[in-house]
Design a protein around this motif. Structure first.
Motif, PDB file in Angstrom:
ATOM      1  N   MET A   1       0.532  -1.074  -0.025  1.00  0.00           N
ATOM      2  CA  MET A   1       0.022   0.169   0.012  1.00  0.00           C
ATOM      3  C   MET A   1       0.946   1.298   0.131  1.00  0.00           C
ATOM      4  O   MET A   1       1.848   1.240   0.768  1.00  0.00           O
ATOM      5  CB  MET A   1      -0.930   0.113   1.245  1.00  0.00           C
ATOM      6  CG  MET A   1      -2.110  -1.056   1.325  1.00  0.00           C
ATOM      7  SD  MET A   1      -3.198  -0.772   0.050  1.00  0.00           S
ATOM      8  CE  MET A   1      -3.913   0.750   0.379  1.00  0.00           C
ATOM      9  N   PRO A   2       0.370   2.120  -0.677  1.00  0.00           N
ATOM     10  CA  PRO A   2       1.232   3.540  -0.769  1.00  0.00           C
ATOM     11  C   PRO A   2       1.074   4.351   0.710  1.00  0.00           C
ATOM     12  O   PRO A   2       0.108   4.154   1.136  1.00  0.00           O
ATOM     13  CB  PRO A   2       0.519   4.203  -1.812  1.00  0.00           C
ATOM     14  CG  PRO A   2      -0.441   3.267  -2.540  1.00  0.00           C
ATOM     15  CD  PRO A   2      -0.441   2.156  -1.713  1.00  0.00           C
ATOM     16  N   CYS A   3       2.257   4.948   0.889  1.00  0.00           N
ATOM     17  CA  CYS A   3       2.278   5.830   2.184  1.00  0.00           C
ATOM     18  C   CYS A   3       2.846   7.134   1.764  1.00  0.00           C
ATOM     19  O   CYS A   3       3.095   7.591   0.611  1.00  0.00           O
ATOM     20  CB  CYS A   3       3.117   4.741   3.202  1.00  0.00           C
ATOM     21  SG  CYS A   3       4.766   4.935   2.857  1.00  0.00           S
TER      22      CYS A   3
ATOM     23  N   TYR B   1       0.745  11.861 -10.201  1.00  0.00           N
ATOM     24  CA  TYR B   1      -0.642  11.786 -10.756  1.00  0.00           C
ATOM     25  C   TYR B   1      -1.622  11.951  -9.698  1.00  0.00           C
ATOM     26  O   TYR B   1      -2.744  12.622  -9.459  1.00  0.00           O
ATOM     27  CB  TYR B   1      -1.037  10.970 -11.816  1.00  0.00           C
ATOM     28  CG  TYR B   1      -2.343  11.241 -12.353  1.00  0.00           C
ATOM     29  CD1 TYR B   1      -2.602  12.258 -13.149  1.00  0.00           C
ATOM     30  CD2 TYR B   1      -3.309  10.359 -12.239  1.00  0.00           C
ATOM     31  CE1 TYR B   1      -3.693  12.553 -13.808  1.00  0.00           C
ATOM     32  CE2 TYR B   1      -4.595  10.310 -12.869  1.00  0.00           C
ATOM     33  CZ  TYR B   1      -4.651  11.479 -13.734  1.00  0.00           C
ATOM     34  OH  TYR B   1      -5.994  11.628 -14.169  1.00  0.00           O
ATOM     35  N   LEU B   2      -1.564  11.067  -8.644  1.00  0.00           N
ATOM     36  CA  LEU B   2      -2.324  10.565  -7.580  1.00  0.00           C
ATOM     37  C   LEU B   2      -2.409  11.829  -6.442  1.00  0.00           C
ATOM     38  O   LEU B   2      -3.355  12.403  -5.863  1.00  0.00           O
ATOM     39  CB  LEU B   2      -1.995   9.436  -6.712  1.00  0.00           C
ATOM     40  CG  LEU B   2      -2.563   9.274  -5.407  1.00  0.00           C
ATOM     41  CD1 LEU B   2      -4.255   8.951  -5.631  1.00  0.00           C
ATOM     42  CD2 LEU B   2      -2.411   8.019  -4.633  1.00  0.00           C
ATOM     43  N   ASP B   3      -1.318  12.721  -6.296  1.00  0.00           N
ATOM     44  CA  ASP B   3      -1.042  13.751  -5.543  1.00  0.00           C
ATOM     45  C   ASP B   3      -1.719  14.838  -6.270  1.00  0.00           C
ATOM     46  O   ASP B   3      -2.592  15.913  -5.656  1.00  0.00           O
ATOM     47  CB  ASP B   3       0.322  14.213  -5.512  1.00  0.00           C
ATOM     48  CG  ASP B   3       0.616  15.024  -4.368  1.00  0.00           C
ATOM     49  OD1 ASP B   3       1.426  16.136  -4.843  1.00  0.00           O
ATOM     50  OD2 ASP B   3      -0.049  15.005  -3.252  1.00  0.00           O
TER      51      ASP B   3
ATOM     52  N   ARG C   1      -5.311  16.847  -4.681  1.00  0.00           N
ATOM     53  CA  ARG C   1      -5.170  18.256  -4.465  1.00  0.00           C
ATOM     54  C   ARG C   1      -6.387  19.012  -5.409  1.00  0.00           C
ATOM     55  O   ARG C   1      -7.065  19.575  -4.738  1.00  0.00           O
ATOM     56  CB  ARG C   1      -3.880  18.860  -5.358  1.00  0.00           C
ATOM     57  CG  ARG C   1      -2.841  18.663  -4.297  1.00  0.00           C
ATOM     58  CD  ARG C   1      -1.700  19.158  -5.054  1.00  0.00           C
ATOM     59  NE  ARG C   1      -0.270  18.952  -4.530  1.00  0.00           N
ATOM     60  CZ  ARG C   1       0.554  19.670  -4.193  1.00  0.00           C
ATOM     61  NH1 ARG C   1       0.302  21.064  -4.411  1.00  0.00           N
ATOM     62  NH2 ARG C   1       1.801  19.500  -3.606  1.00  0.00           N
ATOM     63  N   GLU C   2      -6.812  18.479  -6.500  1.00  0.00           N
ATOM     64  CA  GLU C   2      -7.867  18.897  -7.254  1.00  0.00           C
ATOM     65  C   GLU C   2      -9.275  18.667  -6.921  1.00  0.00           C
ATOM     66  O   GLU C   2     -10.161  19.330  -6.717  1.00  0.00           O
ATOM     67  CB  GLU C   2      -7.610  18.260  -8.828  1.00  0.00           C
ATOM     68  CG  GLU C   2      -8.596  18.916  -9.800  1.00  0.00           C
ATOM     69  CD  GLU C   2      -8.336  20.236  -9.948  1.00  0.00           C
ATOM     70  OE1 GLU C   2      -9.424  20.901 -10.901  1.00  0.00           O
ATOM     71  OE2 GLU C   2      -7.625  21.159  -9.484  1.00  0.00           O
TER      72      GLU C   2
END
Length: 103
Positions: free
Chosen positions: A1-3, A12-14, A18-19
């Motif tokens: 899992m990403p942390c 892109y997830l970041d 934000r959006e």
């Protein structure tokens, strides 16, 4: 899992996170605050103890900062300030305490 340590490798997830917060802030009118002193803002007197609210919806639709503000665009709609200073996390002394550990 990403942390949070993986954030730099997930641009892109970041940008999407934000959006999402810009496009639909969780509290469109912010959370009420009380003034601690009398103040004058833009020619308007604000007495000590007055309830003030930030219109986060209007901030998120500012065309000078977010061109095509009504459009969901995680890449072209990048925030100009760091994520921890995003208006969805509060203002002034009451900003999200997690900013110190998740910056």
């Amino acid at each position: 899992m990403p942390c949070l340590d993986n954030r730099a490798s997930l641009p892109y997830l970041d940008a999407i996170l934000r959006e999402v917060l810009r496009w639909y802030p969780p509290f469109p009118l912010g959370i009420p605050h009380a003034t601690s002193n009398d103040d004058v803002y833009d020619g308007h007197f604000i007495p000590k103890g007055a309830m003030v609210m930030v219109n986060q919806w209007a901030l998120s639709r500012d065309e000078d900062i977010f061109p095509n503000a009504s459009r969901f665009d995680p890449i072209d709609g990048k925030l100009k300030s760091p994520f921890v200073n995003h208006f969805a996390f509060g203002h002034g002394r009451r900003i999200c305490p997690g900013r110190l550990t998740h910056g």
